[in-house]
Design a protein around this motif. Sequence first.
Motif, short mmCIF file in Angstrom:
data_model
loop_
_atom_site.label_atom_id
_atom_site.label_comp_id
_atom_site.label_asym_id
_atom_site.label_seq_id
_atom_site.Cartn_x
_atom_site.Cartn_y
_atom_site.Cartn_z
N PRO A 151 0.85 -1.20 0.00
CA PRO A 151 0.00 0.00 0.00
C PRO A 151 0.89 1.26 0.00
N GLY A 152 0.55 2.21 -0.84
CA GLY A 152 1.39 3.39 -0.97
C GLY A 152 2.68 3.12 -1.73
N GLY A 153 2.68 2.07 -2.53
CA GLY A 153 3.90 1.64 -3.20
C GLY A 153 4.28 2.44 -4.43
N SER A 154 3.56 3.53 -4.70
CA SER A 154 3.93 4.36 -5.86
C SER A 154 4.99 5.39 -5.50
N GLY A 155 5.39 5.46 -4.21
CA GLY A 155 6.36 6.45 -3.77
C GLY A 155 7.79 5.97 -3.92
N SER A 156 8.70 6.64 -3.20
CA SER A 156 10.13 6.37 -3.35
C SER A 156 10.49 4.96 -2.89
N PHE A 157 9.80 4.43 -1.87
CA PHE A 157 10.10 3.06 -1.44
C PHE A 157 9.75 2.07 -2.55
N GLY A 158 8.57 2.23 -3.14
CA GLY A 158 8.14 1.31 -4.18
C GLY A 158 9.05 1.32 -5.39
N GLN A 159 9.66 2.46 -5.69
CA GLN A 159 10.55 2.54 -6.84
C GLN A 159 11.71 1.56 -6.73
N THR A 213 3.72 1.10 4.23
CA THR A 213 4.47 2.36 4.15
C THR A 213 3.65 3.54 4.65
N ILE A 214 2.43 3.27 5.12
CA ILE A 214 1.48 4.34 5.43
C ILE A 214 1.31 4.56 6.92
N GLY A 215 1.18 3.47 7.68
CA GLY A 215 1.02 3.61 9.12
C GLY A 215 -0.30 3.05 9.62
N PRO A 216 -0.61 3.31 10.92
CA PRO A 216 -1.74 2.66 11.59
C PRO A 216 -3.09 2.84 10.92
N LYS A 217 -3.30 3.96 10.24
CA LYS A 217 -4.62 4.19 9.64
C LYS A 217 -4.94 3.18 8.54
N GLU A 218 -3.91 2.51 8.03
CA GLU A 218 -4.12 1.56 6.94
C GLU A 218 -4.17 0.11 7.43
N SER A 234 6.09 -3.50 8.61
CA SER A 234 5.82 -2.06 8.59
C SER A 234 7.10 -1.25 8.65
N LEU A 235 7.10 -0.16 7.87
CA LEU A 235 8.16 0.83 7.94
C LEU A 235 7.79 1.96 8.89
N ARG A 236 6.53 1.96 9.37
CA ARG A 236 6.02 3.14 10.06
C ARG A 236 5.41 2.89 11.44
N MET A 237 4.94 1.67 11.72
CA MET A 237 4.09 1.47 12.90
C MET A 237 4.82 1.13 14.19
N GLY A 238 6.13 1.00 14.15
CA GLY A 238 6.87 0.86 15.38
C GLY A 238 7.23 -0.56 15.75
N VAL A 271 -5.66 -12.67 12.65
CA VAL A 271 -5.90 -13.14 11.27
C VAL A 271 -4.89 -14.22 10.89
N GLY A 272 -4.18 -14.76 11.89
CA GLY A 272 -3.24 -15.84 11.65
C GLY A 272 -1.92 -15.41 11.06
N ALA A 273 -1.59 -14.11 11.22
CA ALA A 273 -0.38 -13.56 10.62
C ALA A 273 0.61 -13.10 11.70
N GLN A 274 1.76 -12.62 11.25
CA GLN A 274 2.80 -12.12 12.16
C GLN A 274 3.14 -10.69 11.80
N TYR A 275 3.51 -9.90 12.83
CA TYR A 275 3.88 -8.50 12.62
C TYR A 275 5.40 -8.34 12.74
N ARG A 276 5.97 -7.58 11.80
CA ARG A 276 7.39 -7.27 11.82
C ARG A 276 7.59 -5.77 11.59
N PHE A 277 8.65 -5.23 12.17
CA PHE A 277 9.02 -3.83 11.98
C PHE A 277 10.47 -3.79 11.53
N ILE A 278 10.78 -2.91 10.58
CA ILE A 278 12.15 -2.81 10.08
C ILE A 278 12.73 -1.43 10.35
N PHE A 279 13.97 -1.42 10.81
CA PHE A 279 14.73 -0.19 10.97
C PHE A 279 16.05 -0.43 10.25
#
Length: 333
Positions: A151-159, A213-218, A234-238, A271-279
Amino acid sequence: MQAAQLNKYDKNFKLEVKDIPVPTPAANEVLVQVKFAAVNPLELLIGTGSVKLIQDYPMPVTMGNELSGVVTAVGANVTDFKVGDAVYSRLPLGKIGAFAEFVAVDQQAVALKPENLDFAHSAAVPLTGLTAYQGLHEELHAQSGDRVMIPGGSGSFGQMAIPIAREMGLNVSVSGNARGKAAALANGVDQYFDYRQKNYWEELAPVDYVIDTIGPKELDHELKVLKSGGKLLSLRMGPNRYFAQSHHLSWLKTTLFSLAGARLDRQTKAVGAQYRFIFVRSDGAQLRKITELVERENIVPAIDPIEFKLADINQALELVATGHPKGKVLIRF
């Protein structure tokens, strides 16, 4: 030399341009004369103190995380670079300082810049390129044939993320604005959702990974498209407990991050998934692999047309924070 420094963490921080000595490179460092430095959302996180539990800086600290420039001196133990080399880097997290005329940087964080890019466009690659590379390879352990949504992949990260994912054999979907569609399709994306016309969470078949790439609202939308057994990166959610443990942080930080990330862990687990954060960290060897891809695919990242000088650093930060840049925001030296 001139450098833009942070004097204290503050939610309304401003950087101050000062005269400070030119650094002397240590034995394993190269001295780089900076041509361009990129301005990123990471600067906002550092300046406000949002990431000081991950990396706390003694004040004042020269800010800036990625750059392109020319090597002007090398330390006694440097073997990979020589004076005159055109290089680029995501600086080591513990020793940032790209918002300066010169910076001393460990040779293991540096790579020769791509031959197909000038200094300006080269400065837009390291942070997003390494984030995408480390996220896909190290955090998600993505395999050929897997499906990823950005989501939001049209920006600099998605490039950078799209061509790296495609080279790995992944099926890639992104959402973004109408302006970014042509570039994303040219980069090889399989599905593109113009967010003004389509809701990807209503039309996309379940995917193995979502890169946020968007954060908690998404978050709610992202969880709707994740397969059971999938991962949300997530790149944004901590950070969460997994982040603290995998980075071998102290008991106190592990406890704090466990508490801070508990809601995200619960929601992804539901939902049977795992959460990861990258720095993202610096890594010259990985950056050389990214250089090969950039040159082979002739990737040219978008840069914002507004040209900032070091004296304009706070206006550049404001554009990143509240504006709508048309690409990576750069400081020209």
